[in-house]
Design an enzyme around this catalytic site. Structure first.
Site, PDB file in Angstrom:
ATOM      1  N   GLY A  23       1.122   0.949 -10.593  1.00 42.58           N
ATOM      2  CA  GLY A  23       0.935   1.534  -8.947  1.00 42.58           C
ATOM      3  C   GLY A  23       1.535   1.595  -8.220  1.00 42.58           C
ATOM      4  N   GLY A  25       0.899   3.129  -4.075  1.00 40.40           N
ATOM      5  CA  GLY A  25       0.639   3.993  -2.522  1.00 40.40           C
ATOM      6  C   GLY A  25       0.311   3.637  -1.497  1.00 40.40           C
ATOM      7  N   PHE A  27      -1.149   2.053   0.618  1.00 39.30           N
ATOM      8  CA  PHE A  27      -2.251   0.333   0.436  1.00 39.30           C
ATOM      9  C   PHE A  27      -1.308  -0.770   0.414  1.00 39.30           C
ATOM     10  CE2 PHE A  27      -2.623   2.491  -3.512  1.00 39.30           C
ATOM     11  CZ  PHE A  27      -2.847   1.287  -4.494  1.00 39.30           C
ATOM     12  N   LYS A  45      -5.404  -5.309  -7.231  1.00 40.55           N
ATOM     13  CA  LYS A  45      -4.494  -4.758  -6.062  1.00 40.55           C
ATOM     14  C   LYS A  45      -4.161  -5.463  -5.422  1.00 40.55           C
ATOM     15  CE  LYS A  45      -5.813  -0.540  -3.885  1.00 40.55           C
ATOM     16  NZ  LYS A  45      -6.657   0.668  -3.744  1.00 40.55           N
ATOM     17  N   ASP A 143     -14.762   6.522   0.059  1.00 38.93           N
ATOM     18  CA  ASP A 143     -13.658   6.862   0.010  1.00 38.93           C
ATOM     19  C   ASP A 143     -13.706   7.620  -1.144  1.00 38.93           C
ATOM     20  OD1 ASP A 143     -10.831   7.720   0.747  1.00 38.93           O
ATOM     21  OD2 ASP A 143     -10.185   5.740   0.490  1.00 38.93           O
TER      22      ASP A 143
END
Length: 430
Positions: A23, A25, A27, A45, A143
């Site tokens: 993934g 994004g 961020f 992450k 969030d």
């Protein structure tokens, strides 16, 4: 309620192997890797931030939340992922949830899950949030949205990225532009938070929960297509997602849950229920028959697994493939006898450049699917563009320099995110 505090582990490249990006994004990026000593996969992450102290602080805070409905955090990573062009970077290491997010589930189902599963999801989200809010001191999520809810192999929900929102959003805001990640967060943000002096409290998360369960029960994105400036304007004035899109007659308990979501997104934060109050409602609608839930889960998993088998209908091919099938135009239900070659996909992307630039709407989703084929600087340039057309023009520069392989990957991403557009363009070929 209290929780036994755990120390976040520090993990480096020496204990991680078999990396793959899953993934991407605004961020940063998310990877899956095998922890050699533990002998199971973890998710990493990677954040676009150099604030090591803040990252460690957030990881330590997240390890407090040891609940079946909260993503387990193992520690902090520091190193250089294989194939990365970046220098040493840092990230959060968590359990790996291969079923993805609630957002991806709703997108793939193109509607709400079967009601027994939808009710269980609403209950599990409330359980997870209630756990965070009743810790001492409490943890706020800040969030809560479908993309921050992960699903395990049985489609049980686990909250993710609480606490990290402060790290990731501070980075996103530094550019001075609105990204799709920010816009996705905006629609779940309570109206009082639009005040720059606002300090988050529990009612912030409760508002977000109301919008999230609306998405679960409709299978839709709130305020889809609305400009962010209009959301900023209308939400403080009282606009909310339309509850008439939830058909109360479809299942017992829906009326109670619609009433609950309206209470959760009340303009007055003091009138919103606690998550303990929410649980009183959600517990009453979850089917007592475990068999009904299992059947709903099996139904969804069967659909998800069947879609993993690659197939391409005749509307997605160009003239050379049509000759193989002796057909012209789209024909429902007919499958190709062989997949398109890399060269054929690249030719399609080149031939339809003008139409794709004008009509592709899921530019960021497609860019994220391309992963490390798109350089981080190019990714940032795409994000900074205000229109989809300008975003795709920048992306096409990567397609041209990347050659056949990148163009073919772009075509594959179109099949996933823009199937109707791809079918329409293919059907015009003579």
């Amino acid at each position: 309620m209290s929780s036994v505090s755990r120390q976040a582990e520090k993990l480096g490249d020496d204990v991680l192997q078999d990396w793959k990006q899953i993934g991407r994004g605004g961020f940063g990026a998310v990877y899956c890797a095998r922890q050699k000593d533990w002998r199971f996969d973890v998710a990493i992450k990677m954040l676009y931030t150099n604030d090591s102290d803040q990252l460690w602080k957030e990881a330590q805070a997240m390890t407090r939340a040891c609940s079946p409905f909260v993503l387990r955090v193992y520690g902090v990573y520091r190193g250089i992922p294989p194939g990365s062009s970046r220098h040493e970077c840092e990230g959060i290491v968590t359990e790996y949830m291969k079923r993805g997010t609630l957002a991806s589930l709703l997108e793939r189902l193109a509607g709400p899950p079967p009601w027994p599963l939808a009710f269980r999801l609403a209950q599990q989200l409330a359980l997870g949030m209630n756990f965070l809010h009743t810790l001492s001191p409490p943890l706020l999520h800040r969030d809560l949205k479908p993309s921050n809810v992960l699903l395990d192999d049985h489609l049980d929900a686990k909250l993710a990225d609480f606490g990290l929102s402060r790290v990731s959003n501070s980075h996103l805001n530094s550019s001075g532009t609105t990204t799709e990640d920010q816009a996705g967060t905006l629609v779940f943000t309570p109206p009082e938070a639009f005040d720059l002096s606002y300090k988050p409290v529990r009612s912030y998360d409760i508002y977000s929960y109301g919008i999230v369960i609306w998405s679960v029960f409709t299978g839709k994105k709130p305020y889809s297509g609305a400009m962010t400036s209009l959301v900023h304007l209308r939400v403080p004035l009282g606009d909310r997602p339309p509850t008439d899109e939830v058909d109360h007659s479809q299942a017992d308990g829906l009326s109670d849950l619609v009433t609950l979501m309206e209470r959760c997104w009340d303009r007055d934060p003091d009138k919103r229920p606690s998550f303990g109050d929410c649980l009183e409602v959600t517990a009453g609608v979850v089917p007592p028959d475990e068999g009904a839930i299992r059947r709903a889960v099996d139904q969804v998993l069967s659909k998800l697994d069947s879609e993993m088998v690659p197939s391409c209908d005749i509307a997605h091919c160009h003239s050379t493939m049509k000759e193989d099938l002796h057909k012209k135009g789209p024909v429902d239900g007919v499958k190709l006898t062989k997949p398109l070659s890399i060269e054929e996909k690249a030719k399609f992307v080149d031939n339809h450049r003008a139409n794709l630039i004008q009509k592709v709407s899921m530019v960021m989703a497609i860019t994220e699917r391309l992963g490390e084929m798109v350089h981080p600087e190019t990714y940032s340039n795409i994000q900074a563009k205000k229109t989809n057309q300008d975003k795709l023009r920048v992306l096409y520069s990567t397609l041209q320099s990347g050659g056949l392989r990148v163009k073919a990957a772009f075509y594959d991403a179109l099949e996933t995110h823009e199937p109707d557009l791809l079918a329409d363009l293919a059907s015009r070929l003579g």
